[in-house]
Write a protein that holds these residues in place. Sequence first.
Motif, PDB file in Angstrom:
ATOM      1  N   ASP A  38      46.684  39.893  47.678  1.00 43.95           N
ATOM      2  CA  ASP A  38      46.221  39.537  48.790  1.00 43.95           C
ATOM      3  C   ASP A  38      46.014  40.822  49.821  1.00 43.95           C
ATOM      4  OD1 ASP A  38      45.595  37.176  48.338  1.00 43.95           O
ATOM      5  OD2 ASP A  38      47.283  36.097  49.451  1.00 43.95           O
ATOM      6  N   ARG A  39      46.980  41.657  49.902  1.00 45.62           N
ATOM      7  CA  ARG A  39      47.209  43.034  50.550  1.00 45.62           C
ATOM      8  C   ARG A  39      46.141  43.877  49.980  1.00 45.62           C
ATOM      9  NH1 ARG A  39      53.533  43.394  51.714  1.00 45.62           N
ATOM     10  NH2 ARG A  39      53.545  42.410  53.746  1.00 45.62           N
ATOM     11  N   SER A  88      48.966  39.434  54.899  1.00 44.13           N
ATOM     12  CA  SER A  88      48.180  40.460  54.330  1.00 44.13           C
ATOM     13  C   SER A  88      46.928  40.927  55.503  1.00 44.13           C
ATOM     14  CB  SER A  88      47.273  39.648  53.127  1.00 44.13           C
ATOM     15  OG  SER A  88      46.809  38.393  53.766  1.00 44.13           O
ATOM     16  N   PRO A 121      51.101  37.050  44.532  1.00 44.20           N
ATOM     17  CA  PRO A 121      49.709  36.590  45.153  1.00 44.20           C
ATOM     18  C   PRO A 121      49.743  37.562  46.596  1.00 44.20           C
ATOM     19  CG  PRO A 121      51.144  34.623  45.383  1.00 44.20           C
ATOM     20  CD  PRO A 121      51.957  35.534  44.329  1.00 44.20           C
ATOM     21  N   ASP A 156      43.332  43.276  48.153  1.00 41.42           N
ATOM     22  CA  ASP A 156      42.047  42.552  48.491  1.00 41.42           C
ATOM     23  C   ASP A 156      41.566  42.700  49.979  1.00 41.42           C
ATOM     24  OD1 ASP A 156      41.820  41.926  45.753  1.00 41.42           O
ATOM     25  OD2 ASP A 156      42.245  39.715  46.230  1.00 41.42           O
ATOM     26  N   SER A 157      42.646  42.479  51.076  1.00 39.44           N
ATOM     27  CA  SER A 157      42.271  43.071  52.396  1.00 39.44           C
ATOM     28  C   SER A 157      41.636  44.412  52.648  1.00 39.44           C
ATOM     29  CB  SER A 157      43.481  42.615  53.048  1.00 39.44           C
ATOM     30  OG  SER A 157      43.689  41.195  53.199  1.00 39.44           O
TER      31      SER A 157
END
Length: 223
Positions: A164-165, A118, A160, A167-168
């Motif tokens: 996460d990607r 991510s 997840p 959110d990054s």
Amino acid sequence: MKPILSSMTCVALALGVLSGCADMTETQRGTAQGAGIGAVAGALIGAATGGSKGAATGAVLGGAVGAGGGYLWSKNMQEQKAAMEKATAGTGVAVSQTADNRLKLDIPSDVSFDVGRSAIKPNFVPVLNQFAASLNQHQVTTVTIIGHTDSTGSDAINNPLSVDRADSARDYLVSRGVARTRIVTDGRGAREPVADNNTAQGRAANRRVEIYVAEPVQAAQRY
């Protein structure tokens, strides 16, 4: 029993509202499209409750709601689209206008993230830098970032990871001055493939991030 509006009548209503779209600006076309959709929906409701007279009234009211609600394809949105097309030329990132008047960036895995990771790849950074600059120039827009994976691995891993990607990408935009409150993130795991997961090429296409920019009509009208 009160007559129900026929499907052909609905089509005619929609075509009547949209018939002038060809010669319109982007903003006018977006408003007309919203009006057409609203007119059909209003006509259906009106017909169910008030016959042919109700259908006509519902079409007018629905058209007004459709024209005034939803998302606006304004001059600012067109400028952002042109800027992102220029910034992403030759990168493989697809830039488009959606049917509901949002700007969409479709970012493939070879630009955004390595397999199973991510962390943002270096060649994704210039795209996000330009994108952040554009967002900071147009404060009324909102952003939705959606992460996707291929079908390799279990949902317990993919779901997840896709979040996460997204959110990054959000966190990077925030680090470049974009307000966190403007951004919503989501992860779809492997649930929404755009290609065949049985091939390496298809899996690569499915590992992607989609970013949507929207200018809500009500927000734009406050400025």
